[in-house]
Design a protein around this motif. Structure first.
Motif, PDB file in Angstrom:
ATOM      1  N   LYS A   3       0.847  -1.198   0.000  1.00  0.00           N
ATOM      2  CA  LYS A   3       0.000   0.000   0.000  1.00  0.00           C
ATOM      3  C   LYS A   3       0.881   1.246   0.000  1.00  0.00           C
ATOM      4  CE  LYS A   3      -2.721   0.664   3.536  1.00  0.00           C
ATOM      5  NZ  LYS A   3      -3.844   0.740   4.462  1.00  0.00           N
ATOM      6  N   HIS A   4       0.508   2.198  -0.817  1.00  0.00           N
ATOM      7  CA  HIS A   4       1.249   3.448  -0.929  1.00  0.00           C
ATOM      8  C   HIS A   4       0.996   4.308   0.305  1.00  0.00           C
ATOM      9  CE1 HIS A   4       2.299   7.448  -2.449  1.00  0.00           C
ATOM     10  NE2 HIS A   4       3.073   6.809  -3.289  1.00  0.00           N
ATOM     11  N   PHE A   6      -0.193   7.406   1.451  1.00  0.00           N
ATOM     12  CA  PHE A   6      -0.972   8.505   0.882  1.00  0.00           C
ATOM     13  C   PHE A   6      -0.787   9.756   1.729  1.00  0.00           C
ATOM     14  CE2 PHE A   6      -3.271   4.658  -0.332  1.00  0.00           C
ATOM     15  CZ  PHE A   6      -3.215   4.788  -1.707  1.00  0.00           C
ATOM     16  N   ASN A   7      -0.105  10.749   1.157  1.00  0.00           N
ATOM     17  CA  ASN A   7       0.124  12.012   1.839  1.00  0.00           C
ATOM     18  C   ASN A   7      -0.711  13.101   1.193  1.00  0.00           C
ATOM     19  OD1 ASN A   7       2.013  10.964   3.630  1.00  0.00           O
ATOM     20  ND2 ASN A   7       3.680  11.247   2.170  1.00  0.00           N
ATOM     21  N   TRP A  21      -3.998  12.492   4.988  1.00  0.00           N
ATOM     22  CA  TRP A  21      -4.688  12.550   3.703  1.00  0.00           C
ATOM     23  C   TRP A  21      -5.960  13.402   3.752  1.00  0.00           C
ATOM     24  CZ3 TRP A  21      -4.029  12.140  -1.203  1.00  0.00           C
ATOM     25  CH2 TRP A  21      -5.135  12.064  -2.052  1.00  0.00           C
ATOM     26  N   GLU A  34      -4.917  13.070 -11.471  1.00  0.00           N
ATOM     27  CA  GLU A  34      -4.099  11.851 -11.554  1.00  0.00           C
ATOM     28  C   GLU A  34      -3.049  11.950 -12.664  1.00  0.00           C
ATOM     29  OE1 GLU A  34      -6.244   8.114 -11.201  1.00  0.00           O
ATOM     30  OE2 GLU A  34      -8.011   9.248 -10.548  1.00  0.00           O
ATOM     31  N   LYS A  41      -3.839   8.872  -5.968  1.00  0.00           N
ATOM     32  CA  LYS A  41      -5.004   9.293  -5.211  1.00  0.00           C
ATOM     33  C   LYS A  41      -5.569   8.065  -4.489  1.00  0.00           C
ATOM     34  CE  LYS A  41      -8.770  10.575  -7.502  1.00  0.00           C
ATOM     35  NZ  LYS A  41      -9.689  11.371  -8.315  1.00  0.00           N
ATOM     36  N   VAL A  42      -6.176   8.269  -3.341  1.00  0.00           N
ATOM     37  CA  VAL A  42      -6.789   7.166  -2.596  1.00  0.00           C
ATOM     38  C   VAL A  42      -7.963   6.625  -3.401  1.00  0.00           C
ATOM     39  CG1 VAL A  42      -8.025   6.553  -0.502  1.00  0.00           C
ATOM     40  CG2 VAL A  42      -6.074   8.089  -0.369  1.00  0.00           C
ATOM     41  N   TYR A  46      -6.931   0.074  -3.414  1.00  0.00           N
ATOM     42  CA  TYR A  46      -5.799  -0.023  -2.503  1.00  0.00           C
ATOM     43  C   TYR A  46      -6.152  -0.693  -1.176  1.00  0.00           C
ATOM     44  CZ  TYR A  46      -3.034   3.074  -5.461  1.00  0.00           C
ATOM     45  OH  TYR A  46      -2.334   3.613  -6.486  1.00  0.00           O
TER      46      TYR A  46
END
Length: 170
Positions: A3-4, A6-7, A21, A34, A41-42, A46
């Motif tokens: 999983k990335h 997400f910031n 996020w 994107e 993006k969330v 994911y």
């Protein structure tokens, strides 16, 4: 697939923008559009499987323990134990002993518990000494030897020095 992280958009640029996020809503936002080169993006894809969501990497449910009484009703096949950081060493040692007795996995055993301390020193065999392998004495060792010499002013003459003196006399 991992999983990335997400910031929030621009959190790496501005100190006032925290990395937690938030959905990008700007008209020109690169993350919302994107665009390539921007963080993802969330999205729904994911997510993790519902069966493994929130589990320890070993596949066990993690439980935070503060005292022995909290071990009641836990199963070693289902739970992994994490000892609270607020538990001191005096109470931690009997707690560790009981946890091991009940065959629980420990998520944070500590350095002393991971490796048993060996009292034996490793035995090394000495190589046969030769002139090439000998290490010259350090200056502090030579000073100590000089201090122990009862007559520091006298020097031992080598056979070369004696031969040089004889030639000078002739």
């Amino acid at each position: 697939m991992s999983k990335h992280a997400f910031n929030r958009q621009e959190s790496w640029r501005y100190k006032r923008v925290k990395p937690a996020w938030r959905r990008a809503r700007g008209v020109t936002s690169k993350i919302r559009k994107e665009e390539a080169g921007w963080p993802p993006k969330v999205k729904v894809g994911y997510g993790t499987a519902a069966a493994t969501r929130g589990l320890h990497p070993r596949g066990l449910q993690e439980r935070l323990i503060h005292r022995l009484s909290e071990l009641e009703g836990l199963d070693p096949k289902i739970h992994i134990i994490r000892i609270s950081a607020r538990v001191g060493e005096r109470k931690r040692l009997p707690l560790l002993e009981e946890i091991r007795h009940r065959n629980f996995h420990i998520a944070n055993p500590g350095k002393q518990e991971e490796k048993p301390v060996t009292t034996e020193e490793p035995i090394t065999e000495e190589a046969p000494s030769s002139e090439q392998t000998q290490i010259p004495p350090t200056p502090s060792e030579t000073e100590e030897a000089a201090e122990e010499d009862p007559q520091p002013g006298t020097m031992k003459e080598s056979p070369k020095d004696e031969a040089n003196e004889e030639e000078e006399d002739k």
